[in-house]
Scaffold this motif. Structure first.
Motif, mmCIF file in Angstrom:
data_model
loop_
_atom_site.group_PDB
_atom_site.id
_atom_site.type_symbol
_atom_site.label_atom_id
_atom_site.label_comp_id
_atom_site.label_asym_id
_atom_site.label_seq_id
_atom_site.Cartn_x
_atom_site.Cartn_y
_atom_site.Cartn_z
ATOM 1 N N GLN A 68 4.441 18.024 -7.791
ATOM 2 C CA GLN A 68 5.364 18.907 -8.492
ATOM 3 C C GLN A 68 6.774 18.755 -7.936
ATOM 4 O O GLN A 68 7.735 19.130 -8.576
ATOM 5 N N THR A 69 6.877 18.257 -6.712
ATOM 6 C CA THR A 69 8.172 18.057 -6.070
ATOM 7 C C THR A 69 8.352 16.588 -5.740
ATOM 8 O O THR A 69 7.404 15.824 -5.705
ATOM 9 N N GLU A 70 9.587 16.219 -5.500
ATOM 10 C CA GLU A 70 9.900 14.851 -5.135
ATOM 11 C C GLU A 70 9.664 14.641 -3.647
ATOM 12 O O GLU A 70 10.065 15.456 -2.822
ATOM 13 N N TYR A 71 8.986 13.573 -3.299
ATOM 14 C CA TYR A 71 8.799 13.186 -1.908
ATOM 15 C C TYR A 71 9.808 12.100 -1.559
ATOM 16 O O TYR A 71 10.132 11.256 -2.390
ATOM 17 N N GLN A 82 0.835 -1.201 0.000
ATOM 18 C CA GLN A 82 0.000 0.000 0.000
ATOM 19 C C GLN A 82 0.875 1.259 0.000
ATOM 20 O O GLN A 82 0.605 2.213 -0.717
ATOM 21 N N PHE A 83 1.920 1.246 0.799
ATOM 22 C CA PHE A 83 2.848 2.373 0.872
ATOM 23 C C PHE A 83 3.442 2.672 -0.498
ATOM 24 O O PHE A 83 3.440 3.818 -0.961
ATOM 25 N N ARG A 84 3.935 1.649 -1.164
ATOM 26 C CA ARG A 84 4.559 1.840 -2.479
ATOM 27 C C ARG A 84 3.556 2.319 -3.516
ATOM 28 O O ARG A 84 3.871 3.156 -4.368
ATOM 29 N N SER A 85 2.343 1.800 -3.441
ATOM 30 C CA SER A 85 1.302 2.221 -4.373
ATOM 31 C C SER A 85 0.937 3.690 -4.164
ATOM 32 O O SER A 85 0.846 4.456 -5.124
ATOM 33 N N LEU A 86 0.740 4.085 -2.907
ATOM 34 C CA LEU A 86 0.426 5.480 -2.611
ATOM 35 C C LEU A 86 1.583 6.398 -2.990
ATOM 36 O O LEU A 86 1.368 7.491 -3.526
ATOM 37 N N ARG A 87 2.797 5.953 -2.724
ATOM 38 C CA ARG A 87 3.976 6.749 -3.085
ATOM 39 C C ARG A 87 4.022 6.986 -4.592
ATOM 40 O O ARG A 87 4.257 8.100 -5.055
ATOM 41 N N SER A 88 3.768 5.946 -5.335
ATOM 42 C CA SER A 88 3.776 6.064 -6.795
ATOM 43 C C SER A 88 2.705 7.039 -7.269
ATOM 44 O O SER A 88 2.966 7.882 -8.141
ATOM 45 N N GLN A 89 1.512 6.946 -6.698
ATOM 46 C CA GLN A 89 0.426 7.853 -7.080
ATOM 47 C C GLN A 89 0.766 9.299 -6.734
ATOM 48 O O GLN A 89 0.523 10.207 -7.535
ATOM 49 N N LEU A 90 1.318 9.502 -5.537
ATOM 50 C CA LEU A 90 1.669 10.864 -5.127
ATOM 51 C C LEU A 90 2.776 11.447 -5.998
ATOM 52 O O LEU A 90 2.734 12.624 -6.359
#
Length: 70
Positions: A57-60, A44-52
């Motif tokens: 506009q910036t890198e998280y 879930q973390f990786r999926s949300l990270r990819s979506q975000l």
């Protein structure tokens, strides 16, 4: 309601599981539940990270994402 999941483990993993559960006083069921919970959280973390990241506009960083989902 609890459902039953039957899995087949290779002998080497079964041996490690037996050794660890005996040493730590855990049940194989609790180890499996914890492992599945951790796997699902990471997925879930990786999926949300990819979506975000696609919308951002910036890198998280991973830490930024972890704070957002925790």
């Amino acid at each position: 309601m609890n459902d039953t999941l039957t899995i087949t483990l290779p002998p080497d993993i079964q041996a490690m599981l037996v050794t660890m559960t005996q040493a730590e006083g855990l049940s194989p069921e609790s180890v499996a539940q914890s492992a599945i919970r951790d796997y699902l959280f990471i997925h879930q973390f990786r999926s949300l990270r990819s979506q975000l990241l696609q919308k951002a506009q910036t890198e998280y960083t991973d830490d930024d994402i972890f704070e957002l989902v925790s």
